[in-house]
Design a protein around this motif. Structure first.
Motif, PDB file in Angstrom:
ATOM      1  N   PRO A   1       0.823  -1.212   0.000  1.00 35.81           N
ATOM      2  CA  PRO A   1       0.000   0.000   0.000  1.00 35.81           C
ATOM      3  C   PRO A   1       0.857   1.263   0.000  1.00 35.81           C
ATOM      4  O   PRO A   1       0.491   2.271  -0.599  1.00 35.81           O
ATOM      5  CB  PRO A   1      -0.822  -0.122   1.295  1.00 35.81           C
ATOM      6  N   LEU A   2       2.016   1.221   0.676  1.00 37.51           N
ATOM      7  CA  LEU A   2       2.883   2.397   0.690  1.00 37.51           C
ATOM      8  C   LEU A   2       3.491   2.644  -0.679  1.00 37.51           C
ATOM      9  O   LEU A   2       3.625   3.783  -1.127  1.00 37.51           O
ATOM     10  CB  LEU A   2       3.975   2.214   1.740  1.00 37.51           C
ATOM     11  N   PHE A   3       3.891   1.556  -1.356  1.00 41.93           N
ATOM     12  CA  PHE A   3       4.415   1.719  -2.714  1.00 41.93           C
ATOM     13  C   PHE A   3       3.391   2.394  -3.613  1.00 41.93           C
ATOM     14  O   PHE A   3       3.698   3.302  -4.374  1.00 41.93           O
ATOM     15  CB  PHE A   3       4.773   0.343  -3.306  1.00 41.93           C
ATOM     16  N   LEU A   4       2.145   1.916  -3.525  1.00 45.06           N
ATOM     17  CA  LEU A   4       1.113   2.443  -4.412  1.00 45.06           C
ATOM     18  C   LEU A   4       0.806   3.895  -4.118  1.00 45.06           C
ATOM     19  O   LEU A   4       0.306   4.621  -4.978  1.00 45.06           O
ATOM     20  CB  LEU A   4      -0.172   1.607  -4.259  1.00 45.06           C
ATOM     21  N   GLY A   5       1.119   4.342  -2.890  1.00 42.36           N
ATOM     22  CA  GLY A   5       0.830   5.719  -2.548  1.00 42.36           C
ATOM     23  C   GLY A   5       1.942   6.694  -2.880  1.00 42.36           C
ATOM     24  O   GLY A   5       1.742   7.900  -2.790  1.00 42.36           O
ATOM     25  N   VAL A   6       3.107   6.215  -3.315  1.00 45.20           N
ATOM     26  CA  VAL A   6       4.262   7.091  -3.481  1.00 45.20           C
ATOM     27  C   VAL A   6       4.004   8.199  -4.483  1.00 45.20           C
ATOM     28  O   VAL A   6       4.325   9.364  -4.258  1.00 45.20           O
ATOM     29  CB  VAL A   6       5.517   6.276  -3.876  1.00 45.20           C
TER      30      VAL A   6
ATOM     31  N   GLY B   1       0.212  -4.627   5.576  1.00 44.80           N
ATOM     32  CA  GLY B   1       0.102  -3.198   5.320  1.00 44.80           C
ATOM     33  C   GLY B   1      -1.000  -2.468   6.061  1.00 44.80           C
ATOM     34  O   GLY B   1      -1.349  -1.345   5.690  1.00 44.80           O
ATOM     35  N   TRP B   2      -1.556  -3.063   7.114  1.00 45.39           N
ATOM     36  CA  TRP B   2      -2.628  -2.425   7.879  1.00 45.39           C
ATOM     37  C   TRP B   2      -2.084  -1.821   9.174  1.00 45.39           C
ATOM     38  O   TRP B   2      -1.267  -2.427   9.862  1.00 45.39           O
ATOM     39  CB  TRP B   2      -3.711  -3.444   8.233  1.00 45.39           C
ATOM     40  N   GLN B   3      -2.570  -0.641   9.494  1.00 49.85           N
ATOM     41  CA  GLN B   3      -2.310  -0.110  10.824  1.00 49.85           C
ATOM     42  C   GLN B   3      -3.144  -0.918  11.813  1.00 49.85           C
ATOM     43  O   GLN B   3      -4.301  -1.252  11.520  1.00 49.85           O
ATOM     44  CB  GLN B   3      -2.715   1.367  10.895  1.00 49.85           C
TER      45      GLN B   3
ATOM     46  N   LEU C   1       4.442   1.848  10.164  1.00 47.99           N
ATOM     47  CA  LEU C   1       3.314   1.036  10.625  1.00 47.99           C
ATOM     48  C   LEU C   1       2.373   1.797  11.545  1.00 47.99           C
ATOM     49  O   LEU C   1       1.161   1.601  11.500  1.00 47.99           O
ATOM     50  CB  LEU C   1       3.842  -0.210  11.349  1.00 47.99           C
ATOM     51  N   ARG C   2       2.910   2.590  12.457  1.00 47.20           N
ATOM     52  CA  ARG C   2       2.166   3.454  13.374  1.00 47.20           C
ATOM     53  C   ARG C   2       1.047   2.748  14.146  1.00 47.20           C
ATOM     54  O   ARG C   2      -0.109   3.172  14.120  1.00 47.20           O
ATOM     55  CB  ARG C   2       1.591   4.659  12.620  1.00 47.20           C
ATOM     56  N   PRO C   3       1.351   1.666  14.840  1.00 45.30           N
ATOM     57  CA  PRO C   3       0.321   1.003  15.647  1.00 45.30           C
ATOM     58  C   PRO C   3      -0.163   1.928  16.757  1.00 45.30           C
ATOM     59  O   PRO C   3       0.566   2.808  17.215  1.00 45.30           O
ATOM     60  CB  PRO C   3       1.049  -0.220  16.201  1.00 45.30           C
TER      61      PRO C   3
END
Length: 627
Positions: free
Chosen positions: A45-50, A420-422, A452-454
């Motif tokens: 998901p992070l790649f797709l958001g770049v 890829g989920w928080q 990740l930001r849990p």
């Protein structure tokens, strides 16, 4: 949720700029508890958001789609009337809006020199008003708020008072009064403020005339009222961890199990359900499916009040499939009037869905994201379900309960993080927080926590050792200051004079390096974010009282005004991966801001709750008030 495939628009889901995001994708393996060798953790998901992250980060000062009328400067008569909430807590006099984005900030003179004042509208807020970034609520329940507002019971001061309010609602609502099959919902009742002890109930349906003791005991409860009797009544408690229902609802849900893990069916001396169900037992009730009309009515009420209180963004803490599908429909038709960051509800009885469901990241103008999962570890302190290491001081028979086995947490947390989920976990009691931190610590070994930001939702009561561990792990503490001034009146009786010191210890969390974000947990508490701001910096009631006197309840645990403001703006944005375009009034970010009638950063605390919202602005356009 399992197996869904959607066409989604990906937007920012970054750390702090394009370079930082690209770097964050490195170091993407960590050990899964009990799995032996490391397995690869995919951050697709992070790649797709770049691409969209980079575009947002390098946004030009001017929005080429903006019309002349959408370019304006909003200024204060004071040189420091605009609170930017950047790294240095800077202030300015004016903010320039170009379409949906912040195009400039600075003094009135600087703005006039930088822009052609013939084409730039210059507007001024009222004297004494300030402009702050759009306020976010980091933990709330949108549709549940709308439901409780249909029949609010928070002001009920006894069982009899609550029953009278239900009766009055029925009598004043013809479509319900004339149709006994209609389900009546309401919420907010709080047994901790009632003069009687114990739970409310529904009258036993077929009690005998000779059973006078039972009839007398419950004569004030739901089914004793002739207008209410025979109707489906479902009333949510203030903390949303208990339901009080009529006998008709119990009958429709039979048979009920004798026990349920992680929940309680309150029963009378004969073993019959009394009409109160706690935590996981609430799921046993058979309730009618909500119609689109029901959902829309609840949503409109919640959004109306959110705009009125200056909210531009809400983190919805526990989207069930029905709620999430509704928000997606609204976003796809371009009719989401507020930004929603959704936490998808985790049900341990369903197949794991983290690797088959696509996170929603910034769908349709950054109005909807659903890239996190919400897991419940324990119950609530108010209803005695918070999981403690030691027994409750006012009920030595129990130390609360976990709603999930620890093994489940150790199993699913690393899976969701890998996919890829928080991960956001509800934890109230010290035992629950300790177990969840154990699971996070095992799952985060070797991981980039910034990517990740849990989050610990509530992080309400923690041992000193776990407060230190929270800061070291980098887990975000999502706290609700309004709970402090609700719970401070009964908390010591429940926990004793020593353990109560570890409850809502916000200053200790911050001093140990934790990053906090502020929410209200509405409808549990008031939706008004200034109420939470006031509670965070005073720890006393709106009338200036506390069990410890006028300095506040454990005043050493107060937050500063700057910390509280950041907690409901830029830190809330960080907690939802949106800090590159929300949370502060910096150039290139979306033009979300709130205009307050008073400067809450320096007025006497007694005046904070009298502050009005003059305007709430999203994407440069007022959704409440005017500018």
């Amino acid at each position: 949720m399992s197996g869904s495939s959607e066409s989604l628009v990906f937007s920012t889901g970054s750390a702090t700029g394009p370079t930082a995001v690209l770097n964050s994708i490195k170091d993407t393996s960590m050990p899964a508890p009990g799995k032996g060798p490391k397995e690869s953790y995919s951050f697709w998901p992070l790649f797709l958001g770049v691409t969209s992250i980079v575009a947002a980060y390098f946004l030009a000062r001017k929005d080429p789609t903006a019309t002349l009328s959408e370019v304006y400067a909003l200024c204060s008569e004071q040189a420091n009337g605009v609170h930017i909430v950047d790294h240095d807590n800077s202030k300015a006099q004016c903010v320039v809006v170009n379409g949906s984005y912040i195009a400039d900030i600075g003094s009135l003179e600087t703005i006039k020199n930088s822009w052609d004042d013939k084409s730039l509208q210059i507007r001024f807020v009222k004297p004494g008003a300030i402009i702050i970034p759009g306020i976010s609520d980091s933990h709330a329940h949108i549709l549940e708020y709308g439901a409780t507002q249909q029949l609010p019971l928070e002001e009920a001061r006894s069982i009899q008072d609550a029953v009278a309010r239900v009766r009055e609602y029925i009598l004043l609502t013809p479509e319900i009064y004339n149709d006994t099959s209609r389900v009546i919902t309401g919420g907010g009742w709080d047994h901790t403020v009632w003069p009687t002890t114990g739970w409310p109930s529904a009258v036993r349906v077929n009690f005998h005339a000779t059973d006078l003791a039972y009839s007398s005991k419950y004569q004030s409860d739901l089914d004793a009222d002739g207008v209410i009797r025979g109707r489906h009544v479902i009333l949510q408690s203030k903390d949303c961890h208990a339901l009080w229902v009529s006998s008709k609802v119990i009958e429709a849900s039979l048979p009920l199990p004798e026990t349920i893990e992680g929940g309680v069916i309150v029963r009378d001396d004969s073993g019959r359900p009394t009409g109160v169900l706690l935590d996981n037992a609430q799921d046993l009730l058979k309730q009618p499916e909500l119609t689109e009309s029901d959902l829309l009515r609840r949503f409109k009420v919640a959004v109306r009040d959110a705009h009125r209180y200056g909210l531009t963004s809400i983190h919805d803490a526990g989207l069930d499939p029905v709620s999430l599908a509704f928000f997606k429909r609204k976003a796809e038709t371009g009719t989401l009037p507020i930004r929603i960051y959704g936490m998808t509800y985790f049900n341990e009885d369903e197949p794991y869905w983290g690797n088959t469901t696509i996170p929603i990241i910034g769908s349709v103008n950054d109005r909807l994201s659903a890239r996190s999962v919400k897991i419940f570890a324990d119950g609530a302190l108010r209803t005695g379900g918070a999981a403690l290491y030691e027994t409750y001081s006012d009920n030595p028979a129990t130390n609360g309960f976990m709603r999930l086995d620890a093994e489940v947490l150790f199993d699913v947390i690393p899976k969701f993080l890998r996919d890829g989920w928080q991960v956001n976990v509800h934890a109230i009691g010290d035992r629950a927080n300790g177990i969840v931190l154990d699971a996070f610590e095992a799952s985060l070994s070797g991981a980039n926590v910034t990517a990740l930001r849990p989050r610990l939702e509530h992080a309400q009561m923690m041992t000193p050792a776990d407060m230190i561990r929270l800061g070291k792990l980098g887990v975000i503490a999502s706290v609700q200051p309004a709970h402090v001034i609700s719970d401070m009146w009964y908390a010591q009786d429940r926990l004793g004079p020593d353990r109560v010191k570890s409850l809502y210890a916000f200053r200790s969390l911050v001093d140990n390096g934790a990053r906090i974000t502020l929410g209200s947990d509405f409808p549990v508490e008031s939706m008004n974010p200034l109420f939470g701001f006031y509670a965070a910096i005073t720890r006393k009631s709106p009338t200036g009282q506390s069990p410890h006197g006028p300095e506040g309840w454990f005043p050493e645990q107060r937050l500063s005004r700057e910390e509280a403001l950041r907690g409901m703006t830029i830190d809330a944005a960080y907690a939802s991966f949106t800090e590159t375009y929300l949370g502060s009034l910096e150039i290139g970010k979306r033009a979300d801001f709130t205009v307050l009638s008073r400067n809450i950063m320096n007025i006497p605390v007694e005046e904070i709750l009298g502050t009005e919202v003059y305007a709430t602005v999203i994407d440069g356009k007022p959704v409440y008030g005017s500018i």
